[in-house]
Design a protein around this motif. Structure first.
Motif, short mmCIF file in Angstrom:
data_model
loop_
_atom_site.label_atom_id
_atom_site.label_comp_id
_atom_site.label_asym_id
_atom_site.label_seq_id
_atom_site.Cartn_x
_atom_site.Cartn_y
_atom_site.Cartn_z
N VAL A 69 97.01 -3.89 41.40
CA VAL A 69 97.62 -3.95 41.10
C VAL A 69 99.03 -3.97 39.01
CG1 VAL A 69 99.05 -4.98 43.59
CG2 VAL A 69 98.70 -6.44 41.36
N THR A 96 96.85 1.51 47.17
CA THR A 96 97.17 0.88 47.96
C THR A 96 95.77 0.45 49.26
OG1 THR A 96 99.18 1.68 48.11
CG2 THR A 96 99.19 0.56 49.63
N ARG A 99 93.55 -1.54 47.68
CA ARG A 99 93.50 -2.93 48.52
C ARG A 99 93.32 -3.15 49.81
NH1 ARG A 99 97.81 -2.10 44.61
NH2 ARG A 99 99.62 -1.97 46.55
N ARG A 100 93.69 -2.78 50.52
CA ARG A 100 93.99 -3.06 52.26
C ARG A 100 92.53 -2.72 52.41
NH1 ARG A 100 97.40 1.23 52.91
NH2 ARG A 100 95.58 3.13 53.90
N PHE A 105 94.16 -11.24 49.86
CA PHE A 105 94.41 -11.70 49.10
C PHE A 105 95.20 -12.92 49.75
CE2 PHE A 105 95.27 -7.35 47.75
CZ PHE A 105 95.77 -7.82 45.90
N LEU A 125 97.94 -5.72 59.40
CA LEU A 125 96.48 -5.27 58.24
C LEU A 125 95.41 -4.33 59.34
CD1 LEU A 125 96.31 -7.06 55.36
CD2 LEU A 125 97.08 -5.14 55.91
N LEU A 128 96.61 -1.40 60.48
CA LEU A 128 96.90 -0.35 59.19
C LEU A 128 95.36 0.77 58.65
CD1 LEU A 128 99.09 -2.52 57.00
CD2 LEU A 128 99.29 -0.23 58.47
N ILE B 301 99.73 -6.39 49.94
CA ILE B 301 98.21 -5.95 51.04
C ILE B 301 98.16 -4.84 51.50
CG2 ILE B 301 98.68 -8.21 51.51
CD1 ILE B 301 100.14 -8.25 53.86
N GLY B 302 98.42 -4.27 51.38
CA GLY B 302 97.94 -2.40 51.13
C GLY B 302 98.88 -2.08 52.43
#
Lengths: 260, 381
Positions: A69, A96, A99-100, A105, A125, A128, B301-302
């Motif tokens: 980030v 993004t 990170r996904r 985190f 998530l 996603l 977190i995406g």
């Protein structure tokens, strides 16, 4: 508790995190402030590593760089065996997505979405990443069971205790089985037994999933639970020993560490 | 994919419901005002079209008899009747005055027309009760909006009228209910001076006051084969009057008489639309501000930004749709109780829906901008 069933076989994984020559400078010219200088780090899969240092030393900056980030000013960074930063630019086209898929985190506060149930907070998530709602929720239920909060799966987050919320946050971070887990003071709001329980979980999950875990902490009592410790001071990161960190001069330790 | 807009809306239902109700009232007022305008236009069309007149002949260079004063001799209709293509021509008097009702005074438009059957030249298009005018004097047809009852005796100035029939809805372009009286009575109401006025004029001029034989307009019915424009041109050329065809009269009514009201309503509609958009924007922005931390975490977190933006747009549009449904429902329920004639047309409702959707989508941009501006790094202390 963690499921007693043997974990699924994990493919051979390269080092989780490899950082070399990483630096970060804010501003330019005479106003430039160097937050990180020539950082060298290596965290193996399944390893739980600590990141300690006084406030303003550069821990958060390093965490933000590792979390994709914040763009470093130079150096190289590999996450999950993949070179993601090289010199002055990100190699991954979609941070993004990076990170996904690659990074989990955990924060000092759980920051669960207040309008989603515990199950959906965790499953979000996975959805996603393209898993069906049913699959994602099943995976969330399994993880919540592993973390001993399955009985609160249908509850809204504000109905949970602080410890339960933190466990849900851990479940959320691990739902996609990321190779990297960045935990920013995950035990700060917890009392000692609960803090130890969280560390137990991190250790076991890291071992089971082969996740490289970096724990930023001021919490002295969890230092013995960390396999290695990186000390950050004035933007310089060096590997330290627990005893030395504990015995370090007061000026080196943050106010929070002193209070603890 | 999980829908975030609905759970978040459910979580903030109180705030959204109150906002939605407020917006619904605004939309209801907006739709009602559009309905009032449509009602005015419809009333004007009924007034002109329902009279059965193909031509309206008025004083030269005037927009009479509704938009402007018009006075012509009451025997001119005989001359008009002689022109080729004219089947029938009658006098018509139109005057706005106050009548006394129990506890209040009521403004009405009194039309003086020749005795005839409903739907005939100059007559109201239909009756809902009673009969048409049969006598040359002292009878009256009333719009139900006056509250007058059949058989009721109504004093108007020096005369007393008996209500013999109730018409279908007949109102003036400004919304005043109409009364139909025999032409001679209508003429007297308008042109016959009162006793005090007669005495005063006698004192001033020392000679008797002559009764003025005037009318406001002549209503002309043409032969089916006649072309209204040509007959109107003939009337204007030979008689020194102004003649309006039915479309021209309606255009004059809508364009001139209702124009000011239409502008006011139009301005209100613009203001209300802006207020609605601003309110949606404000509440969406407030809701977004309230979850900046969650948005930062989601991004970290995406969660793709487009999904966060979509959640905000969905909420704003849902708010707009809720307000539209509530507003139009309220307007529909309240329309019959409205003091003015309210006509809710489908095209206006569709337009309101489009405006609600457009304004809520536009308003959501405020929240989307705020959300997109959130730095995921803010989630890390």
């Amino acid at each position: 508790m963690i499921s007693s069933a043997p974990p699924p076989p994990q493919p051979e994984r390269p080092a989780g995190i490899v950082v070399s020559g990483l630096r970060k400078t804010f501003g330019s010219g005479s106003a430039a402030v160097t937050a990180l200088r020539d950082v060298q780090m290596r965290v193996e899969p399944g390893e739980v590593v600590g990141l300690v240092g006084p406030s303003g030393s550069g821990k958060s900056t390093l965490l933000k760089c590792l979390g994709a980030v914040l763009t470093p000013s130079g150096g190289h960074m590999e996450l999950g065996g993949q070179l993601v930063f090289d010199g002055d630019h990100w190699l991954h086209p979609d941070l993004t997505r990076l990170r996904r898929e690659q990074i989990g985190f955990i924060f000092q506060s759980p920051y669960l979405l207040p309008f989603l149930s515990v199950r959906d907070n965790v499953a979000l998530l996975a959805m996603l990443l393209g898993r069906s709602n049913q699959e994602a929720r099943a995976a969330a239920d399994q993880l919540l069971a592993d973390l001993d909060v399955a009985h609160r799966a249908d509850a809204m987050p504000n109905r949970l205790s602080g410890g339960e919320q933190q466990r849900v946050a851990i479940a959320r971070a691990l739902i996609n089985r990321p190779p990297i887990l960045l935990a920013d003071e995950p035990t700060a709001p917890l009392d000692s037994p609960r803090a130890m329980a969280v560390m137990d979980l991190l250790e076991r999950l890291a071992g089971q999933m082969g996740t490289s875990v970096i724990v930023v902490t001021h919490d002295e009592k969890i230092l013995p639970r960390l396999q290695r410790i990186y000390v950050v001071r004035d933007g310089v990161v060096g590997e330290g020993q627990r005893e030395r960190v504990r015995d370090a001069p007061v000026r080196f330790r943050s106010r929070r560490l002193r209070n603890t | 994919m999980i829908n975030l807009a609905w759970p978040d809306s459910r979580h903030n239902w109180g705030k959204l419901l109150i906002t939605g109700c407020g917006l619904g009232l605004l939309v209801g007022v907006t739709v009602s005002m559009a309905g009032v305008y449509r009602g005015m236009v419809e009333d004007a069309e009924v007034l002109i079209g329902g009279s059965g007149a193909d031509l309206w002949v008025v004083e030269q260079h005037t927009l009479g008899p509704f938009a402007e004063a018009s006075r012509i001799d009451d025997d001119l209709h005989r001359s008009i009747r002689q022109l080729p293509g004219v089947r029938r021509a009658i006098n018509g008097s139109f005057q706005t005055l106050l009548i006394q009702r129990p506890g209040r005074s009521l403004r009405v438009l009194v039309a003086g027309v020749e005795v005839g059957v409903p739907g005939g030249l100059g007559q109201p298009p239909g009756l809902v009760a009673g009969r048409s005018l049969l006598r040359d004097r002292d009878e009256l047809l009333a719009d139900p909006g006056t509250g007058l009852q059949l058989g009721e005796v109504v004093p108007i100035r020096r005369k007393r009228f008996t209500v013999v029939g109730l018409t279908t809805r007949m109102v003036s372009p400004t919304g005043d209910p109409m009364l139909f009286v025999p032409f001679r009575d209508g003429q007297d109401l308008q042109f016959l001076p009162g006793n005090e006025a007669i005495a005063r004029q006698r004192r001033r001029r020392d000679r008797p006051v002559e009764r003025q034989a005037l009318t406001n307009a002549v209503l002309v019915q043409l032969e089916p084969t006649a072309r209204p424009e040509l007959v109107a041109a003939e009337i204007e050329r030979w008689l020194g009057l102004t003649a309006y065809t039915r479309p021209a009269m309606q255009a004059a009514m809508v364009g001139k008489l209702i124009e000011a009201s239409a502008r006011q309503i139009g301005l209100f509609l613009v203001i209300l639309t802006l207020v609605t958009t601003t309110m949606i924007g404000f509440i969406v922005f407030t809701l977004t501000q309230g979850k900046l931390r969650e948005i930062a975490v989601l991004k970290l977190i995406g969660m793709p930004s487009r999904l966060i933006a979509w959640m905000i747009v969905q909420q704003a549009v849902a708010l707009g749709l809720f307000a539209f449904v509530l507003g139009t429902s309220l307007a529909t329920v309240m329309a019959p109780r409205f003091p003015r004639h309210v006509v809710l047309q489908r095209r206006d409702l569709i337009a309101a829906a489009v405006v609600a959707l457009a304004s809520s989508s536009l308003a959501s941009l405020v929240g989307v901008k705020a959300a997109l501006g959130v730095d995921p790094a803010e989630a890390i202390q």
